[in-house]
Write a protein that holds these residues in place. Structure first.
Motif, mmCIF file in Angstrom:
data_model
loop_
_atom_site.group_PDB
_atom_site.id
_atom_site.type_symbol
_atom_site.label_atom_id
_atom_site.label_comp_id
_atom_site.label_asym_id
_atom_site.label_seq_id
_atom_site.Cartn_x
_atom_site.Cartn_y
_atom_site.Cartn_z
ATOM 1 N N ARG A 16 0.835 -1.123 -0.009
ATOM 2 C CA ARG A 16 0.241 0.112 0.122
ATOM 3 C C ARG A 16 0.865 1.346 0.022
ATOM 4 N NH1 ARG A 16 -2.743 -3.508 3.601
ATOM 5 N NH2 ARG A 16 -4.670 -4.242 2.531
ATOM 6 N N GLU A 17 1.867 1.311 0.701
ATOM 7 C CA GLU A 17 2.920 2.471 1.009
ATOM 8 C C GLU A 17 3.321 2.501 -0.287
ATOM 9 O OE1 GLU A 17 7.204 3.441 2.909
ATOM 10 O OE2 GLU A 17 5.871 2.025 3.943
ATOM 11 N N GLU A 18 3.908 1.572 -1.146
ATOM 12 C CA GLU A 18 4.673 1.851 -2.316
ATOM 13 C C GLU A 18 3.749 1.676 -3.549
ATOM 14 O OE1 GLU A 18 7.766 2.950 -2.504
ATOM 15 O OE2 GLU A 18 8.342 2.698 -0.702
ATOM 16 N N ARG A 19 2.610 1.451 -3.445
ATOM 17 C CA ARG A 19 1.483 1.073 -4.515
ATOM 18 C C ARG A 19 2.048 0.135 -5.570
ATOM 19 N NH1 ARG A 19 3.050 6.315 -4.394
ATOM 20 N NH2 ARG A 19 3.672 6.352 -6.347
ATOM 21 N N LEU A 20 2.576 -1.078 -4.762
ATOM 22 C CA LEU A 20 3.107 -2.326 -5.681
ATOM 23 C C LEU A 20 1.853 -2.873 -6.468
ATOM 24 C CD1 LEU A 20 5.518 -3.830 -3.007
ATOM 25 C CD2 LEU A 20 5.716 -2.335 -4.924
ATOM 26 N N TRP A 21 0.759 -2.835 -6.171
ATOM 27 C CA TRP A 21 -0.298 -3.381 -6.964
ATOM 28 C C TRP A 21 -1.586 -2.514 -6.562
ATOM 29 C CZ3 TRP A 21 2.307 -7.111 -3.733
ATOM 30 C CH2 TRP A 21 1.898 -7.470 -2.405
ATOM 31 N N LEU A 22 -2.713 -2.848 -7.267
ATOM 32 C CA LEU A 22 -4.143 -2.515 -6.997
ATOM 33 C C LEU A 22 -4.881 -3.650 -6.758
ATOM 34 C CD1 LEU A 22 -4.573 0.519 -9.469
ATOM 35 C CD2 LEU A 22 -3.851 0.544 -7.020
ATOM 36 N N PRO A 23 -5.863 -3.869 -5.942
ATOM 37 C CA PRO A 23 -6.788 -4.795 -5.874
ATOM 38 C C PRO A 23 -7.380 -5.268 -7.114
ATOM 39 C CG PRO A 23 -7.086 -3.242 -4.033
ATOM 40 C CD PRO A 23 -6.038 -2.647 -5.012
ATOM 41 N N GLY A 24 -7.443 -6.443 -7.266
ATOM 42 C CA GLY A 24 -8.132 -7.183 -8.555
ATOM 43 C C GLY A 24 -7.020 -7.029 -9.914
ATOM 44 N N GLU A 25 -5.720 -6.751 -9.376
ATOM 45 C CA GLU A 25 -4.857 -6.969 -10.491
ATOM 46 C C GLU A 25 -4.088 -8.305 -10.781
ATOM 47 O OE1 GLU A 25 -3.051 -2.400 -11.457
ATOM 48 O OE2 GLU A 25 -1.986 -3.875 -10.009
ATOM 49 N N THR A 26 -3.829 -8.527 -12.180
ATOM 50 C CA THR A 26 -3.059 -9.663 -12.302
ATOM 51 C C THR A 26 -1.644 -9.438 -12.168
ATOM 52 O OG1 THR A 26 -5.033 -10.510 -13.846
ATOM 53 C CG2 THR A 26 -2.762 -11.531 -14.149
ATOM 54 N N VAL A 27 -0.731 -10.477 -11.428
ATOM 55 C CA VAL A 27 0.425 -10.330 -11.326
ATOM 56 C C VAL A 27 1.233 -11.384 -11.764
ATOM 57 C CG1 VAL A 27 2.293 -9.907 -9.649
ATOM 58 C CG2 VAL A 27 0.016 -8.749 -9.270
ATOM 59 N N VAL A 28 2.318 -11.160 -12.741
ATOM 60 C CA VAL A 28 3.068 -12.253 -13.039
ATOM 61 C C VAL A 28 4.064 -12.246 -12.100
ATOM 62 C CG1 VAL A 28 4.612 -13.060 -14.846
ATOM 63 C CG2 VAL A 28 2.501 -12.125 -15.554
ATOM 64 N N VAL A 29 4.497 -13.620 -11.676
ATOM 65 C CA VAL A 29 5.394 -14.004 -10.653
ATOM 66 C C VAL A 29 6.645 -14.802 -11.175
ATOM 67 C CG1 VAL A 29 6.020 -14.619 -8.156
ATOM 68 C CG2 VAL A 29 3.565 -13.800 -8.657
ATOM 69 N N ALA A 30 7.669 -13.833 -11.202
ATOM 70 C CA ALA A 30 8.984 -14.719 -11.907
ATOM 71 C C ALA A 30 9.415 -15.559 -10.827
ATOM 72 C CB ALA A 30 10.038 -13.679 -12.328
ATOM 73 N N VAL A 31 9.476 -16.855 -11.124
ATOM 74 C CA VAL A 31 9.741 -17.826 -10.241
ATOM 75 C C VAL A 31 11.063 -18.526 -10.558
ATOM 76 C CG1 VAL A 31 9.288 -19.753 -8.657
ATOM 77 C CG2 VAL A 31 7.359 -18.106 -9.605
ATOM 78 N N SER A 32 12.145 -18.575 -10.248
ATOM 79 C CA SER A 32 13.241 -19.193 -10.720
ATOM 80 C C SER A 32 13.532 -20.771 -9.916
ATOM 81 C CB SER A 32 14.669 -18.360 -10.143
ATOM 82 O OG SER A 32 14.931 -18.574 -8.909
ATOM 83 N N GLY A 33 12.863 -20.787 -8.806
ATOM 84 C CA GLY A 33 12.779 -22.166 -8.039
ATOM 85 C C GLY A 33 13.847 -22.099 -6.858
#
Length: 485
Positions: A16-33
């Protein structure tokens, strides 16, 4: 040690402080393992209902480590399936790509990885791509930049969020340390892989992590925290200075073809810190990647504006950008904007006695002509207007750019004067001299250079009955008509 609930609560507050996302958004998570990205996937999954997030995992196998890479890809697919998160994977043959392009391994891997992440974001309509960089990565980055040499902006390290190709890259773990991430994985039994290449010290970052930071930490056990705090302070101050620089840019910068310009006075009136930042902002504006622009090049441009520097001067900044000092103007252009007017053979337009208007796109001007009775013609209000004895003019006239050896019999002077010398005397910028229109009569005499001088030919006298009034008006190229009227 923070418990899971505190960790998730902290992540929500940070978002919330950094406005990383908004409710309801789609986020791609980069996952290396690895532990960082697998923990990030789990944290975002734990917050998905509260934040109404739609998640997509994305994994890249760079093709460097054979079976080890294949096992990592499979573990990411299995864990994503366990969490009920769709997972997109891709395998690249990076060794072949590196051989083909000549890029170094890290740059090539980053290019292919980010291209895939953006592709997944487009496919799913995602507004954000979440990356698992953490506080220890931040400390390493700041130290690496100090070792290599950096300015205040570089001390800001990795940004917690930034826009790239209309998608925002976010780093929710940037204020979380590796030790906390490993405890989180242990607490939640999150599976993860260890990348064997992380122990290879021929990578600069690995050498910093394994040797340099531990050695320096013997002098300051809180070194990583100090570097992260330095990054936070530098980022805030850099953001403020960037806003100040942008405000100056909007006030002082004027367009110049495909580039831009400003006056020496505008630059010299700024604090030296803003001078340097404004130069870098201008270079970015016309398309130069300023991360590779050296301090020396920026300083060369800055010092070129000084009172004691040559009044006309040019400098190849690199990356297809050229800087020009033209008297009191500082001009930044693309070096490949195209051939000059002279290289294209110049320009020349015929003017007959009945011509009413002539478009001069090369000079971004329009020349208007009117034949009037002598007593009806107003006196010229500036050097952009001129009156000639209509009967003394040798038609057809020609309006063209300068030619080598051009001379004018200047009104009020004995003899003739070189057009080149007149340009210098009137401080006409070298980059403009090829486009300045010159009016020539049928005998080849230079009659008038709008804005500069007129000749003694076809002067209006007592015996003159009719005059030709010429007015040169500067206009944006979009306002210049295509044809003679």
């Amino acid at each position: 040690m923070m418990n899971v609930e505190d960790r998730l609560s902290g992540l929500s507050l940070l978002a919330r402080e950094e406005r990383l996302w908004l409710p309801g958004e789609t986020v791609v998570v980069a996952v290396s393992g690895g532990p960082d990205s697998m923990a990030l996937l789990h944290m975002l999954h734990s917050l998905r209902e509260e934040e109404r997030l739609k998640l997509v995992a994305a994994h890249v196998d760079h093709g460097f480590r054979g079976e080890e890479s294949a096992r990592e890809a499979e573990s990411v697919r299995q864990y994503s399936a366990q969490l009920g998160i769709p997972c997109e994977t891709v395998q690249f043959n990076l060794p072949a790509y590196i051989e083909e392009t000549g890029m170094n391994a890290q740059a090539a891997a980053r290019e292919k990885r980010y291209a895939f992440l953006h592709q997944v974001a487009r496919t799913y309509g995602a507004a954000r791509i979440a990356l698992a960089h953490h506080a220890d990565d931040q400390a390493e980055t700041v130290l690496m930049r100090i070792v290599r040499g950096t300015g205040p902006a570089g001390l800001a390290g990795i940004p917690i969020r930034r826009i790239e190709k209309n998608v925002e890259l976010i780093r929710p773990l940037l204020r979380t340390y590796k030790a906390d991430i490993l405890r989180y994985c242990e607490q939640w039994a999150i599976p993860f892989s260890q990348d064997s290449s992380n122990g290879q010290k021929y990578y600069f970052r690995n050498a910093v992590r394994l040797d340099v930071l531990p050695y320096l930490s013997s002098f300051n056990p809180q070194l990583s925290q100090s570097l992260v705090r330095l990054a936070d302070l530098a980022a805030a101050e850099d953001d403020w200075l960037e806003q100040e620089t942008m405000a100056v840019f909007e006030r002082q910068i004027a367009p110049h073809g495909e580039g831009c310009q400003l006056t020496r006075k505008a630059l010299l009136g700024l604090h030296v810190a803003l001078q340097r930042r404004l130069i870098k902002l201008i270079l970015r504006y016309i398309g130069l990647e300023t991360e590779t622009t050296s301090f020396e090049r920026v300083e060369t441009i800055r010092l070129a504006a000084a009172d004691g520097a040559p009044s006309t001067w040019s400098f190849d900044v690199g990356g297809g950008v050229r800087f020009l000092r033209e008297y009191d103007n500082l001009v930044f252009i693309r070096a490949n904007e195209g051939r000059t007017i002279s290289e294209r053979g110049g320009y020349a337009y015929v003017v007959r006695r009945d011509t009413a208007s002539l478009a001069l796109p090369e000079a971004e001007a329009v020349l208007t002509l009117a034949e009037l009775a002598k007593d009806e013609a107003p006196r010229p209000a500036s050097r952009h207007e001129a009156l000639f004895d209509a009967d003394a003019l040798a038609f057809p006239l020609t309006v063209r750019n300068r030619k080598p050896g051009d001379r004018m019999q200047v009104l009020g002077l004995n003899g003739t004067k070189k057009v080149q010398d007149m340009f210098v005397d009137d401080r006409i910028a070298p980059s403009r001299r090829e486009s300045v229109p010159i009016v020539v009569d049928a005998n080849g005499y230079v009659l008038w250079i709008p804005g500069i001088r007129r000749s003694s030919h076809a002067q209006v006298k007592e015996s003159t009955s009719r005059v030709i009034r010429m007015v040169a008006q500067t206009k944006p190229s979009s306002d210049i008509p295509n044809n003679l009227e």
